[in-house]
Write a protein that holds these residues in place. Sequence first.
Motif, mmCIF file in Angstrom:
data_model
loop_
_atom_site.group_PDB
_atom_site.id
_atom_site.type_symbol
_atom_site.label_atom_id
_atom_site.label_comp_id
_atom_site.label_asym_id
_atom_site.label_seq_id
_atom_site.Cartn_x
_atom_site.Cartn_y
_atom_site.Cartn_z
ATOM 1 N N GLY A 147 76.809 2.471 -31.994
ATOM 2 C CA GLY A 147 77.066 3.899 -32.023
ATOM 3 C C GLY A 147 76.071 4.733 -31.245
ATOM 4 O O GLY A 147 75.104 4.212 -30.659
ATOM 5 N N GLU A 148 76.316 6.036 -31.269
ATOM 6 C CA GLU A 148 75.459 6.997 -30.561
ATOM 7 C C GLU A 148 74.017 6.875 -31.030
ATOM 8 O O GLU A 148 73.729 6.836 -32.220
ATOM 9 N N GLY A 149 73.094 6.810 -30.056
ATOM 10 C CA GLY A 149 71.683 6.698 -30.380
ATOM 11 C C GLY A 149 71.148 5.283 -30.296
ATOM 12 O O GLY A 149 69.932 5.078 -30.343
ATOM 13 N N CYS A 150 72.029 4.292 -30.180
ATOM 14 C CA CYS A 150 71.582 2.903 -30.027
ATOM 15 C C CYS A 150 71.373 2.589 -28.549
ATOM 16 O O CYS A 150 72.049 3.155 -27.689
ATOM 17 N N PRO A 151 70.447 1.698 -28.231
ATOM 18 C CA PRO A 151 70.201 1.383 -26.820
ATOM 19 C C PRO A 151 71.381 0.631 -26.210
ATOM 20 O O PRO A 151 72.126 -0.061 -26.892
ATOM 21 N N LEU A 152 71.528 0.799 -24.897
ATOM 22 C CA LEU A 152 72.538 0.048 -24.163
ATOM 23 C C LEU A 152 72.005 -1.351 -23.855
ATOM 24 O O LEU A 152 70.799 -1.592 -23.875
ATOM 25 N N VAL A 153 72.931 -2.260 -23.561
ATOM 26 C CA VAL A 153 72.574 -3.653 -23.335
ATOM 27 C C VAL A 153 73.257 -4.127 -22.062
ATOM 28 O O VAL A 153 74.413 -3.769 -21.797
ATOM 29 N N ALA A 154 72.548 -4.931 -21.270
ATOM 30 C CA ALA A 154 73.176 -5.567 -20.109
ATOM 31 C C ALA A 154 74.242 -6.530 -20.626
ATOM 32 O O ALA A 154 73.936 -7.472 -21.348
ATOM 33 N N GLU A 155 75.482 -6.285 -20.249
ATOM 34 C CA GLU A 155 76.585 -6.930 -20.957
ATOM 35 C C GLU A 155 76.629 -8.441 -20.839
ATOM 36 O O GLU A 155 77.078 -9.129 -21.750
ATOM 37 N N PHE A 156 76.146 -9.027 -19.742
ATOM 38 C CA PHE A 156 76.297 -10.457 -19.567
ATOM 39 C C PHE A 156 75.306 -11.262 -20.409
ATOM 40 O O PHE A 156 75.441 -12.484 -20.530
ATOM 41 N N CYS A 157 74.303 -10.602 -21.006
ATOM 42 C CA CYS A 157 73.387 -11.334 -21.888
ATOM 43 C C CYS A 157 74.102 -11.799 -23.150
ATOM 44 O O CYS A 157 73.670 -12.743 -23.813
ATOM 45 N N VAL A 158 75.209 -11.132 -23.472
ATOM 46 C CA VAL A 158 75.952 -11.448 -24.689
ATOM 47 C C VAL A 158 76.467 -12.884 -24.648
ATOM 48 O O VAL A 158 76.430 -13.618 -25.639
ATOM 49 N N ALA A 159 76.943 -13.321 -23.488
ATOM 50 C CA ALA A 159 77.585 -14.630 -23.374
ATOM 51 C C ALA A 159 76.613 -15.767 -23.672
ATOM 52 O O ALA A 159 76.982 -16.754 -24.317
ATOM 53 N N GLU A 160 75.367 -15.652 -23.212
ATOM 54 C CA GLU A 160 74.434 -16.753 -23.428
ATOM 55 C C GLU A 160 74.049 -16.876 -24.896
ATOM 56 O O GLU A 160 73.960 -17.991 -25.434
ATOM 57 N N LEU A 161 73.848 -15.766 -25.574
ATOM 58 C CA LEU A 161 73.553 -15.837 -27.003
ATOM 59 C C LEU A 161 74.726 -16.445 -27.763
ATOM 60 O O LEU A 161 74.551 -17.289 -28.643
ATOM 61 N N GLY A 162 75.944 -16.033 -27.409
ATOM 62 C CA GLY A 162 77.117 -16.579 -28.081
ATOM 63 C C GLY A 162 77.253 -18.071 -27.856
ATOM 64 O O GLY A 162 77.573 -18.823 -28.790
#
Length: 471
Positions: free
Chosen positions: A74-89
């Motif tokens: 939600g509003e106020g949370c930091p943005l994330v580089a989207e491709f980092c999601v795949a490696e954690l998953g």
Amino acid sequence: MIEPLEQVEERVGDDLSAAGLLALARDRKAAEDQAAAELLGVAARWADLHPPESIHSAAAFTVPGCEGEEPIAGEGCPLVAEFCVAELGAVLGISSTAAKKLIGHALELRHRLPRLWTQVQSGRVPSWRARLVAEATIHTSPALTMDAAQWIDSQVAAVAGKIGTAQLDRLVAETIKRFELATPDPAADPEDGYFSVDPRHVTVNKEDVHYAGTLHVEADLDIADALDLDQALSHNAAAQKALGSTESLDVRRAKALGDLARTQTALDLFAAGGRVAGEERAGVSRPDHLPAAREVVVHAHFDASVVGEQTVFGPTGRMENGQRLVLLDQVMGWCGDSRTKVTIKPVIDLNVELSTPAYEIPDRIREQTILRDRTCVFPWCTRPARRCDVDHIVEFDHDAEAEGRPQPGPTTTSNLAALCRYHHRLKTHSAWTYRMVEPGIFEWTSPHGHRYRRDRTGTARVDEPEPPERH
């Protein structure tokens, strides 16, 4: 490391008593909750390591489809580089979508629901319950401001997170009203505190097909519409029974809903000359000019053999829609009811190598790739291949022919794979790489060196990455 039950029994001498087993169960549940809380912390720290600024090449932002900022909370949370999601998953053995949700929940809790976050980390509230709250506050419509989210946080934290789904829905609705987040109806009286969140929807869960060949449907309707629907289903179910149906009321009501889904229902029930649907089953002829009431598009795959001059299909097969077992009798029943239009597609041999000199992929090669891969071939991704892109594993060189060089990435079956749009972009614009080691078997390597093998049975880790060199 958690001590196995057999080792516990060996250490204490005899089998655990009932009281001992209960104590062990309690301890294991506490360890599970602690691990889940720690995983949320890991997910939040992983996001911290991958802000949008961590994208290596700023120029990549100008490339259509390249990695960009991904708001997952939600509003106020930091943005994330989207491709980092795949490696954690991939490391966790879950889909990229599930990993994105995990990171989003972690950021939502840490930044917008800090009291609840503290209670999770201290063990007072289980992770799963806190994530329910985070999911609600992230996806509320209209979106919650930071102040609104923190007000919900204070209310939930006051009861140590012991809030149910229905209570949470009411709390969110009250918050939207309290913080005046909803757009008021111009026709409503501003003095009456008018507030409306329209919950109406009809959802058909196409991703989860039951082994019985059914899909789950749920809906929230206007009261009048719901009562009308109930009456129509009851009337149709009663008519089926009067015509001799011996099926249960639930089954007859389900079939009645299917009848309503077809636009020629009235023509089916009352054909020319007063003939009804039951008479058709008894062999009474139907008017030929009526259009088909149903068009079935089911991608089912059966083994077939030729006996003499006749093709014989096996009794069971795989239904592509939902990746489920399907019986041949079921398919015959679907196609034999209510004047159904059936389309038979040519049989495609998955063992034949198909190719074309062009970059564009012909329908027949695309279909073969879809049938072979079944889903996106990225580790743990389950998006159906029919809704994916078909990717050249080794990039097609558009200048090779003009420069007299051999084509490094030909459009051929062995160089094509089904990738959903997200993982297609990930492969194109990040350090992830993959190759086809055997037909339909793919080996992926992540930016940190983790390797995964994906085939029709699923995904497996190939080996652990080599430890980094110490200087």
